[in-house]
Design an enzyme around this catalytic site. Structure first.
Site, PDB file in Angstrom:
ATOM      1  N   CYS A 173       8.775  41.858-112.734  1.00 26.98           N
ATOM      2  CA  CYS A 173       9.893  42.641-113.006  1.00 26.98           C
ATOM      3  C   CYS A 173      11.149  42.101-112.227  1.00 26.98           C
ATOM      4  CB  CYS A 173      10.142  44.252-112.424  1.00 26.98           C
ATOM      5  SG  CYS A 173       8.380  45.314-113.152  1.00 26.98           S
ATOM      6  N   ALA A 175      14.507  40.639-112.962  1.00 25.38           N
ATOM      7  CA  ALA A 175      15.880  40.483-112.877  1.00 25.38           C
ATOM      8  C   ALA A 175      16.545  41.430-111.895  1.00 25.38           C
ATOM      9  CB  ALA A 175      16.512  40.980-114.466  1.00 25.38           C
ATOM     10  N   GLY A 177      17.153  38.531-110.279  1.00 18.78           N
ATOM     11  CA  GLY A 177      16.340  37.148-109.926  1.00 18.78           C
ATOM     12  C   GLY A 177      16.460  36.757-108.711  1.00 18.78           C
ATOM     13  N   CYS A 312      12.029  49.872-103.626  1.00 19.53           N
ATOM     14  CA  CYS A 312      13.204  50.102-102.625  1.00 19.53           C
ATOM     15  C   CYS A 312      13.335  51.639-102.559  1.00 19.53           C
ATOM     16  CB  CYS A 312      14.327  49.403-102.971  1.00 19.53           C
ATOM     17  SG  CYS A 312      15.011  49.513-104.638  1.00 19.53           S
TER      18      CYS A 312
END
Length: 757
Positions: A173, A175, A177, A312
């Site tokens: 997952c 992006a 990047g 996060c």
């Protein structure tokens, strides 16, 4: 990191984002949320009340600006020299409004001083000339892709993957990047030894537009080992490739990063709207998808390989509960690693071994039996509760990073080794199975259904809306801010024969993987292609440089317009009979772009070099037939002429020594080599070399780099701003022509659009 944050679904159309909340001024945000505070107090994430109060206080403060020097290894070393030896020494004891501010400082736990933190607020950056110059440097280098404005804790997962240049690595997952860039850098760690890596980096994202951000983020690295793909993470397809011995096997990876979409409350310090929008329901809605993605990642990891799971989020429903469920489903194939000895200067807390579960109605429950009604119970993930064997799972080995410990955001990381086979692919790789290709594909299909089965019982619309919400770009990370990854509910798995799949409830049939957008096709060039032969001779490319790894990406009638180069590992993927199953957004490094029309015979080599491919090509050129080394006395003069001229300069505007060298070259591409250390006000400890691609016409020269790179170089070398910057950033665009007179009019190589079907 912002990719993991979510808006409230109120006032938002299906599949859209809540734009009303985006209009609020940050100054209006009340940084307090009693539901959030009480939820995490009850979770006992920080048992000491005083420490929890400090944690909550720091959440209300602004996150420091952090950045990471990126680019090729040599380019990173050069930029670090500029930061350490030029910029930071000029920023000592800066006083603004009677207060002394520290200069930017290296992040203590990031290796080799490539990660930096700026503690001064933006108001100070504007008021102080020294800080202002530093800020302009950061902006210009970020635009050029040489610096990544990445949150510090976001840098942790790739550092714990222990990546080596020979490894195949998957970022599920990926992006926008920033972590992918770290992975690419690790694979290219031996660049200074002039070695082409044998590894592979596959960066995937579920959102098509955001998957193109991966290409932009990796621009400065320009790795021939890189592939960007567009799939739902839990549905990355099974592929079959030949190994070095020519044996067909399912593709698996030495390292997998599973940085899943999450509720994102660890980003409160930069995404202030979460103070208003936070709800523990988001974690409940994402739990199954997180398990699905993680489980698919485990299947794609080689035995003996490593997978890193991260979010996060502070919420154990998305963290320890997901880890516990995947450990159950993989039945001993994964083991949590103790990482307490890694990054010793990084402060962290152990993972939780006990947590509480709250319903959407705000009621704490200990099991599904506490939920009234079969319908409501069927919608609730059973795996969110602490398992009975929680003490034996070693969840304390997980890493919890809290903002008050080191002035960062919040993060959760868990590192796993795959210690025994989980799939048919594992058994074939270990030589313990004699499955033929058809049997292996059938087994892998069942295993993919296992991943989908984990989503059983989740309401499709609820789940889809939970991850469709889009976070606003972060003030701290600018365009590098992340938004939620798309996903979908699971397919019907009632026909699956997998025992583990049968433990999950049956679900409704849902739509298939990401609809494929037609991309321009990739195809390998023949090693004896006439253009490859001509370019090898024209630029003096080492005969040992692989000739069977040049690729094209264009429609049939535009063949050989742009020539790319890929690594041996990417070539093996291109040659796979399953290639059409992979939704590829981009791969390969663009080396040459045709100048003039097809069939033009007026130029010795009718291709121009690209700035993308120059770092790769320059090191395999065996002589200086198309290189011009700028003399010491002409360094500053010629570099200013190339970078700051409002139009393409005439040849006679360059220094006499450079003109003399250019007279020996015919019309076409060449390389200007500079040593620009003396252009700085203060000498550097090391020489700064700079190579630039140039098109030499009959009367003019054209620097073949884009406006952001020009602005970056002007700012870095000469400290130029204002009108000169504007001149340097003006794109030079003119229609290519077949005549030598008109050959002066060349597009910058980075302004040539990609061709697509």
């Amino acid at each position: 990191m912002g990719r993991k944050s979510f808006k409230s679904r109120k006032g938002k159309s299906k599949g859209g984002s809540d734009r009303s909340s985006n209009q609020k001024n940050y100054a209006e945000t009340i940084k307090d949320n009693d539901s959030f505070k009480q939820y995490y107090k009850n979770q006992n994430i920080l048992p000491d009340d005083a420490e929890f109060d400090e944690f909550y206080r720091v959440l209300k403060t602004t996150l420091p600006t952090t950045f990471r020097v990126t680019g090729t290894r040599s380019n990173a070393l050069q930029l670090r020299e500029v930061v350490q030896n030029v910029l930071v020494p000029s920023m000592q004891s800066i006083e603004v409004d009677g207060q002394i501010y520290e200069p930017p400082m290296p992040i203590p736990w990031y290796p080799d001083n490539f990660g930096w933190q700026v503690n001064a607020p933006r108001s100070v950056l504007r008021k102080s000339q020294e800080f202002s110059s530093f800020q302009k440097f950061i902006v210009s280098e970020t635009e050029a892709g040489n610096i990544s404005r990445q949150e510090a804790v976001s840098m942790v997962p790739p550092l714990l993957m222990d990546i080596k240049p020979h490894m195949w690595v998957l970022d599920m997952c990926a992006a926008p990047g920033s972590k992918t860039a770290q992975i690419i850098e690790a694979v290219h760690a031996n660049d200074l030894l002039n070695e082409l890596p044998t590894g592979l980096v596959v960066a995937n994202d579920a959102d098509y537009k955001r998957s193109h951000m991966l290409v932009h983020q990796s621009k400065r690295l320009q790795s021939p080992c890189f592939i960007a793909t567009n799939h739902y993470g839990q549905q990355i397809p099974a592929m079959h490739v030949k190994d070095e011995n020519g044996k067909l096997a399912a593709w698996q990876f030495d390292r997998v990063l599973c940085d899943v979409p999450c509720s994102g409350d660890g980003t409160l310090r930069k995404n202030e709207t979460i103070w208003n929008d936070w709800s523990q329901n988001q974690a409940l809605g994402l739990h199954r998808t997180q398990v699905q993605i993680f489980l698919r990642g485990a299947q794609l990891t080689k035995v003996g390989g490593r997978i890193v799971y991260s979010t996060c989020s502070f919420n154990p429903v998305e963290n320890e509960a997901v880890v516990a469920e995947v450990l159950r489903l993989t039945d001993g194939a994964l083991e949590i690693k103790d990482m307490s000895h890694e990054l010793p200067e990084l402060k962290r807390k152990p993972g939780l071994t006990n947590w509480k579960v709250m319903t959407k109605d705000g009621e704490y429950i200990t099991s599904l039996d506490d939920i009234k009604g079969d319908r409501q119970r069927s919608k609730f993930p059973a795996s969110v509760f602490p398992p009975e064997n929680v003490e034996s799972l070693h969840l304390d080995r997980c890493l919890r990073i809290y903002p008050h410990q080191q002035n960062t955001g919040g993060f959760f990381v868990a590192v796993f080794d795959k210690v025994k086979p989980l799939t048919a692919a594992d058994r074939v790789h270990e030589g313990k199975s004699d499955l033929d290709a058809h049997e292996m594909q059938q087994s892998e299909a069942n295993e993919e259904k296992l991943v989908e089965a984990v989503g059983g019982g989740q309401e499709g619309e609820d789940q889809q809306q939970a991850v469709s919400a889009t976070a606003e770009p972060s003030a701290a990370e600018g365009n590098a801010s992340e938004t939620p990854g798309s996903k979908r509910p699971a397919e019907d798995v009632s026909s699956s024969t997998n025992n583990i799949a049968q433990q999950q409830p049956a679900v409704k049939k849902q739509k298939q993987d990401v609809p494929q957008i037609k991309e321009a096709p990739f195809q390998l060039m023949s090693p004896d292609n006439p253009d490859v032969n001509a370019l090898t001779e024209y630029f003096g490319i080492d005969p040992a440089f692989p000739r069977d790894q040049f690729i094209l990406r264009c429609e049939e009638e535009a063949k050989n317009r742009t020539i790319y180069f890929c690594s041996k590992s990417v070539r093996s993927i291109l040659q796979s009979k399953d290639w059409d199953k992979l939704h590829v957004v981009n791969t390969g490094v663009r080396l040459f772009v045709r100048q003039g029309s097809l069939g033009d015979e007026s130029l010795a080599a009718p291709f121009r070099l690209t700035s993308d491919g120059l770092p790769l090509l320059e090191r395999v050129m065996v002589d200086d037939r198309r290189k011009i080394k700028i003399s010491d006395e002409a360094q500053e003069e010629d570099l200013k002429t190339l970078l700051m001229a409002p139009d393409m300069p005439r040849v006679e505007e360059l220094s006499a020594s450079t003109q003399e060298k250019m007279q020996k070259l015919g019309v076409g591409s060449c390389i200007f080599e500079f040593d620009v250390a003396k252009a700085f006000n203060k000498p550097l400890d090391k020489t700064l070399s700079l190579s630039l691609p140039v098109w030499k016409g009959k009367n003019r020269v054209n620097l073949l780099i884009n406006k952001h790179d020009k602005r970056s170089l002007c700012q870095r070398i000469f400290g130029v701003t204002g009108s000169s910057d504007a001149a340097a950033s003006k794109p030079v665009v003119a229609a290519p022509s077949s005549s030598n007179d008109d050959a002066d009019q060349v597009k910058s190589s980075d302004q040539q659009p990609e061709q697509k079907q």
